[in-house]
Write a protein that holds these residues in place. Sequence first.
Motif, mmCIF file in Angstrom:
data_model
loop_
_atom_site.group_PDB
_atom_site.id
_atom_site.type_symbol
_atom_site.label_atom_id
_atom_site.label_comp_id
_atom_site.label_asym_id
_atom_site.label_seq_id
_atom_site.Cartn_x
_atom_site.Cartn_y
_atom_site.Cartn_z
ATOM 1 N N GLY A 48 68.165 1.820 -24.723
ATOM 2 C CA GLY A 48 67.246 2.043 -25.839
ATOM 3 C C GLY A 48 66.357 3.257 -25.625
ATOM 4 N N ASP A 49 65.883 3.435 -24.396
ATOM 5 C CA ASP A 49 65.025 4.580 -24.084
ATOM 6 C C ASP A 49 65.781 5.892 -24.232
ATOM 7 O OD1 ASP A 49 62.994 2.825 -23.518
ATOM 8 O OD2 ASP A 49 63.201 2.959 -21.336
ATOM 9 N N ASP A 50 67.052 5.888 -23.816
ATOM 10 C CA ASP A 50 67.838 7.115 -23.897
ATOM 11 C C ASP A 50 68.072 7.531 -25.341
ATOM 12 O OD1 ASP A 50 69.593 8.919 -21.967
ATOM 13 O OD2 ASP A 50 70.740 8.604 -23.808
ATOM 14 N N ARG B 202 65.488 4.159 -36.182
ATOM 15 C CA ARG B 202 66.551 5.134 -35.942
ATOM 16 C C ARG B 202 67.465 4.683 -34.801
ATOM 17 N NH1 ARG B 202 65.404 11.419 -36.930
ATOM 18 N NH2 ARG B 202 64.183 11.313 -38.849
ATOM 19 N N VAL B 203 66.869 4.159 -33.734
ATOM 20 C CA VAL B 203 67.668 3.685 -32.604
ATOM 21 C C VAL B 203 68.575 2.539 -33.045
ATOM 22 C CG1 VAL B 203 67.567 2.538 -30.354
ATOM 23 C CG2 VAL B 203 66.017 4.441 -30.852
ATOM 24 N N LYS B 204 68.011 1.611 -33.802
ATOM 25 C CA LYS B 204 68.791 0.460 -34.276
ATOM 26 C C LYS B 204 69.934 0.915 -35.169
ATOM 27 C CE LYS B 204 67.974 -4.206 -36.019
ATOM 28 N NZ LYS B 204 66.934 -5.145 -36.536
ATOM 29 N N TRP B 205 69.651 1.851 -36.081
ATOM 30 C CA TRP B 205 70.680 2.371 -36.982
ATOM 31 C C TRP B 205 71.774 3.103 -36.208
ATOM 32 C CZ3 TRP B 205 71.853 7.606 -37.741
ATOM 33 C CH2 TRP B 205 72.808 7.869 -38.730
ATOM 34 N N ALA B 206 71.376 3.980 -35.286
ATOM 35 C CA ALA B 206 72.358 4.769 -34.533
ATOM 36 C C ALA B 206 73.251 3.870 -33.682
ATOM 37 C CB ALA B 206 71.644 5.796 -33.651
ATOM 38 N N ARG C 234 69.767 -2.700 -21.588
ATOM 39 C CA ARG C 234 70.715 -2.619 -20.482
ATOM 40 C C ARG C 234 70.585 -1.295 -19.732
ATOM 41 N NH1 ARG C 234 76.586 -5.310 -21.636
ATOM 42 N NH2 ARG C 234 75.865 -7.332 -22.403
ATOM 43 N N GLN C 235 70.985 -1.327 -18.464
ATOM 44 C CA GLN C 235 70.950 -0.136 -17.616
ATOM 45 C C GLN C 235 72.105 0.797 -17.989
ATOM 46 O OE1 GLN C 235 68.835 0.468 -14.882
ATOM 47 N NE2 GLN C 235 67.657 -1.420 -15.064
ATOM 48 N N THR C 236 71.812 2.063 -18.152
ATOM 49 C CA THR C 236 72.862 3.018 -18.532
ATOM 50 C C THR C 236 73.872 3.243 -17.406
ATOM 51 O OG1 THR C 236 71.393 4.843 -17.893
ATOM 52 C CG2 THR C 236 71.443 4.237 -20.222
ATOM 53 N N PHE C 237 73.435 3.143 -16.141
ATOM 54 C CA PHE C 237 74.346 3.441 -15.032
ATOM 55 C C PHE C 237 75.456 2.400 -14.924
ATOM 56 C CE2 PHE C 237 71.477 0.472 -12.874
ATOM 57 C CZ PHE C 237 72.354 -0.261 -12.091
#
Length: 297
Positions: free
Chosen positions: A105-107, A125-129, A143-146
């Motif tokens: 989410g942060d990314d 915007r994050v939810k839509w994307a 969740r963790q991106t790595f």
Amino acid sequence: MKRPIIEVKNLTHTYMKGTPMEHVALKGANLLVEQGECIAIIGHTGSGKSTLIQHLNGLMRPESGKVIIDGEDLSEKHVDLKKLRQKVGLVFQNPEDQIFEKIIGDDIAYGPFKMGLPLKEVRERVKWAMSVVGLDFEEMKDRQTFALSGGQKRKVALAGILALKPKILVLDEPTAGLDPRSRNELLEKINRLNKEEKLTVIFVSHNMEEVARLADRIYVMADGGIVLTGTPKEIFTDKKKLIRHQIGTPETVQILYRLSDLGYQVNTNAFSITEAAYEVMKVIAGNKEGSQYVQRI
């Protein structure tokens, strides 16, 4: 006459100029894109595709020639690159090049936050994307991106660009690393953004099925320049041009040409899946041995 949203004129770019490793990647490339078009750029590895698209949002500046985006000449020193990159979203082939926050989410929110948008709009915007690329917001946002798979990272990278709400979306091999279901879903969503929301899309791909499915027009690159342009039908149904420029073709085209070579009367212009299936069924229905030949194709 309507002004094109992207205009590339005689663009040249040389890597490591003046050194023994000098390499001319672009040699007078030209490109015209109208607002709302979906354009595919194809060509063999090293033909200059990635170098060309990196000029479209200012990652590379014109060495020689012109790149004009929505009326703005990128060779001018006063160009605001921050605003340009909000207008032209570029998704790299390697998603790791664009993901740098620890949490999904942060990314995805990073770009909208940098635009100074209020928290509520950033969240929307994050939810839509995330919904566009097929990521469940509640399940995936923390969740963790790595820990993501390659395909999931590709979706996150694309969502981060879409959250900026760009006017132009530039994609380098957009479905690489995705499973067939995710690939199909993503192509459908890109097509909907292009057709329904009039988002201008330029994409590089080696997958000719994707090119035939999405593109309004195709630019074929070789040796740093544009050697051919036309609609998918104009490109994929001209056998001489395909051979001369060593252009790959969708499987439907390969099947139809194979049937034609075997002596069957088929319409080799019918390269869409529905049209090609109809041509194959005509062969099967019209010749009791047809199914044997079709199985050999």
